[in-house]
Motif scaffolding. Sequence first.
Motif, PDB file in Angstrom:
ATOM      1  N   PHE A 258       0.429   2.445   8.061  1.00  0.00           N
ATOM      2  CA  PHE A 258       0.051   3.455   7.079  1.00  0.00           C
ATOM      3  C   PHE A 258       0.416   4.832   7.624  1.00  0.00           C
ATOM      4  CE2 PHE A 258      -2.646  -0.054   5.768  1.00  0.00           C
ATOM      5  CZ  PHE A 258      -2.633   0.039   4.382  1.00  0.00           C
ATOM      6  N   GLY A 259       0.589   5.792   6.712  1.00  0.00           N
ATOM      7  CA  GLY A 259       0.935   7.137   7.142  1.00  0.00           C
ATOM      8  C   GLY A 259      -0.157   7.798   7.950  1.00  0.00           C
TER       9      GLY A 259
ATOM     10  N   GLY B 188       0.792  -1.228   0.000  1.00  0.00           N
ATOM     11  CA  GLY B 188       0.000   0.000   0.000  1.00  0.00           C
ATOM     12  C   GLY B 188       0.822   1.273   0.000  1.00  0.00           C
ATOM     13  N   GLU B 189       2.127   1.163   0.296  1.00  0.00           N
ATOM     14  CA  GLU B 189       2.965   2.358   0.362  1.00  0.00           C
ATOM     15  C   GLU B 189       2.978   3.070  -0.985  1.00  0.00           C
ATOM     16  OE1 GLU B 189       4.440   3.866   2.802  1.00  0.00           O
ATOM     17  OE2 GLU B 189       4.070   2.395   4.389  1.00  0.00           O
ATOM     18  N   GLY B 190       2.628   4.345  -0.962  1.00  0.00           N
ATOM     19  CA  GLY B 190       2.611   5.139  -2.182  1.00  0.00           C
ATOM     20  C   GLY B 190       1.318   5.051  -2.967  1.00  0.00           C
ATOM     21  N   PHE B 191       0.422   4.146  -2.557  1.00  0.00           N
ATOM     22  CA  PHE B 191      -0.835   3.961  -3.286  1.00  0.00           C
ATOM     23  C   PHE B 191      -2.072   4.241  -2.424  1.00  0.00           C
ATOM     24  CE2 PHE B 191       2.345   1.217  -5.246  1.00  0.00           C
ATOM     25  CZ  PHE B 191       2.277   1.636  -6.567  1.00  0.00           C
ATOM     26  N   ILE B 192      -1.850   4.502  -1.150  1.00  0.00           N
ATOM     27  CA  ILE B 192      -2.940   4.778  -0.224  1.00  0.00           C
ATOM     28  C   ILE B 192      -2.634   6.067   0.527  1.00  0.00           C
ATOM     29  CG2 ILE B 192      -4.199   3.969   1.805  1.00  0.00           C
ATOM     30  CD1 ILE B 192      -4.758   2.329  -0.688  1.00  0.00           C
ATOM     31  N   THR B 193      -3.588   6.991   0.543  1.00  0.00           N
ATOM     32  CA  THR B 193      -3.415   8.227   1.294  1.00  0.00           C
ATOM     33  C   THR B 193      -3.740   8.018   2.766  1.00  0.00           C
ATOM     34  OG1 THR B 193      -4.147   9.420  -0.695  1.00  0.00           O
ATOM     35  CG2 THR B 193      -3.978  10.683   1.349  1.00  0.00           C
ATOM     36  N   TYR B 194      -4.814   7.287   3.037  1.00  0.00           N
ATOM     37  CA  TYR B 194      -5.192   7.009   4.428  1.00  0.00           C
ATOM     38  C   TYR B 194      -6.116   5.804   4.473  1.00  0.00           C
ATOM     39  CZ  TYR B 194      -9.534   9.532   3.234  1.00  0.00           C
ATOM     40  OH  TYR B 194     -10.699   9.944   2.648  1.00  0.00           O
ATOM     41  N   LEU B 195      -6.286   5.266   5.674  1.00  0.00           N
ATOM     42  CA  LEU B 195      -7.108   4.069   5.893  1.00  0.00           C
ATOM     43  C   LEU B 195      -8.086   4.335   7.020  1.00  0.00           C
ATOM     44  CD1 LEU B 195      -6.061   0.371   6.078  1.00  0.00           C
ATOM     45  CD2 LEU B 195      -7.064   1.408   8.114  1.00  0.00           C
ATOM     46  N   VAL B 196      -9.281   3.739   6.915  1.00  0.00           N
ATOM     47  CA  VAL B 196     -10.300   3.829   7.959  1.00  0.00           C
ATOM     48  C   VAL B 196     -10.831   2.429   8.253  1.00  0.00           C
ATOM     49  CG1 VAL B 196     -12.581   4.731   8.595  1.00  0.00           C
ATOM     50  CG2 VAL B 196     -10.979   6.177   7.325  1.00  0.00           C
ATOM     51  N   SER B 197     -11.055   2.141   9.529  1.00  0.00           N
ATOM     52  CA  SER B 197     -11.634   0.858   9.924  1.00  0.00           C
ATOM     53  C   SER B 197     -12.674   1.092  11.008  1.00  0.00           C
ATOM     54  CB  SER B 197     -10.538  -0.082  10.455  1.00  0.00           C
ATOM     55  OG  SER B 197     -11.091  -1.303  10.909  1.00  0.00           O
TER      56      SER B 197
END
Length: 416
Positions: free
Chosen positions: A356-357, A322-331
Amino acid sequence: MRITTGDTMHVYGAIGAGVDYTVRFKVRLTDAIDGAVLSEAVSRASERFPYFMGRLVCTGDSYEYEDNPLPVTVSEGDAKVVLNSASTNYHVWAVSYLGDSLYLDFFHGITDGTGMYRVLAAILYHYCMKVYGIDEIPELESSDIEAEMEDPQDKMDPVPVPDVSYTPAFTLETDGGLKTSSPVIWDIKIPEDAFVDFVRANDSTPGTMVEILMGKAIDSLYPDHSKPIISTYVINARPMVDAVPTNHNCLGMSIFNYSSEIGSMPLEKQGTIYRGKTFVQSREEAVAPGLAVNATVVRSVLTDNPSLSSRKDIFTAMFNAGEGFITYLVSYPGKWKYPSIGQYMKEFWTHPPCTFGLMTILGAAGGNISLSIQQRFEESSVVEAFLALLGENGIPYTVVSKDSSDVAGFEVPFFT
């Protein structure tokens, strides 16, 4: 005990990436915790989940779990612990407490949030039965050990592995210029009634609304971003693969692109779009094939790469995909299921591993929505922009804490 297909990448990849792949749950109860009663409750939960009573070891070319007859540790204090080490009796989970707060630390390599919540629920159930005299909850008394130990990915037939390309996403550390730091976690409390009313009025759900507002916050800070703002929403894949009882990692993802076109729409329209995208990407036809591909790849890697180093290298690349392809994640695993226990829960926080960042984990118990926002950068600008949007929409909130990540360390096993 061998590591199952669904857990393999999580174990090898996390170790290869050097990540403490652990989760910390913090539950504040209405009264100070009785350590002796808590120890008894943890002992009962240990009996309920015997397949979590193992030590991760290295056999030379692979990792596996060996039976661990030592008790799960219950310690007083809120300091970070180290799982799979002598200090925690070499277990992959541990419990501690301080004042009215209970802490459960768990290794994500052996189960996902759903499995961890089941252990937490069992601990709180036995504790609340003894202290508060709550009624019996049959679901937390009985168990189907065999069904819980089955991993649906173990039984999936091999499938063709498609060539997949991903669009590079706008990332806050690289494209946004934010200064990388050790992980920081914000704990933010919102009255559940106020947030749920707001969510319903905008045709959304709690998780997807946080997706929308976080995308809107980032877009407001970087209106000229050339890369898309892409986020993921974690899906519990168990119902889609007929494996509701399993306690192995069983996850899918919904992907969202917060475009300028969506951002210009009324919030209610954005809620409808995000909810619809979640529905489409959560169907069995969307989730099951992805798990089958993952199972095919995992088994192929294990077969074609007999050395531990090569296995770790490949699974590390998958782990970091996901590095470089995801801005943020929610769960958002959903509202706490057991009201008789929930009435004694004042706060419920979930602190995630640093993978994730920017990521937000929601909890709902005790009449509150609890947001734990973890970031890997120094600046407060993103969270402050998110909070400003809550305020603009009339949503009250309280920043309970902002501190360094307190998730457990994990001792990597050497050859046995």
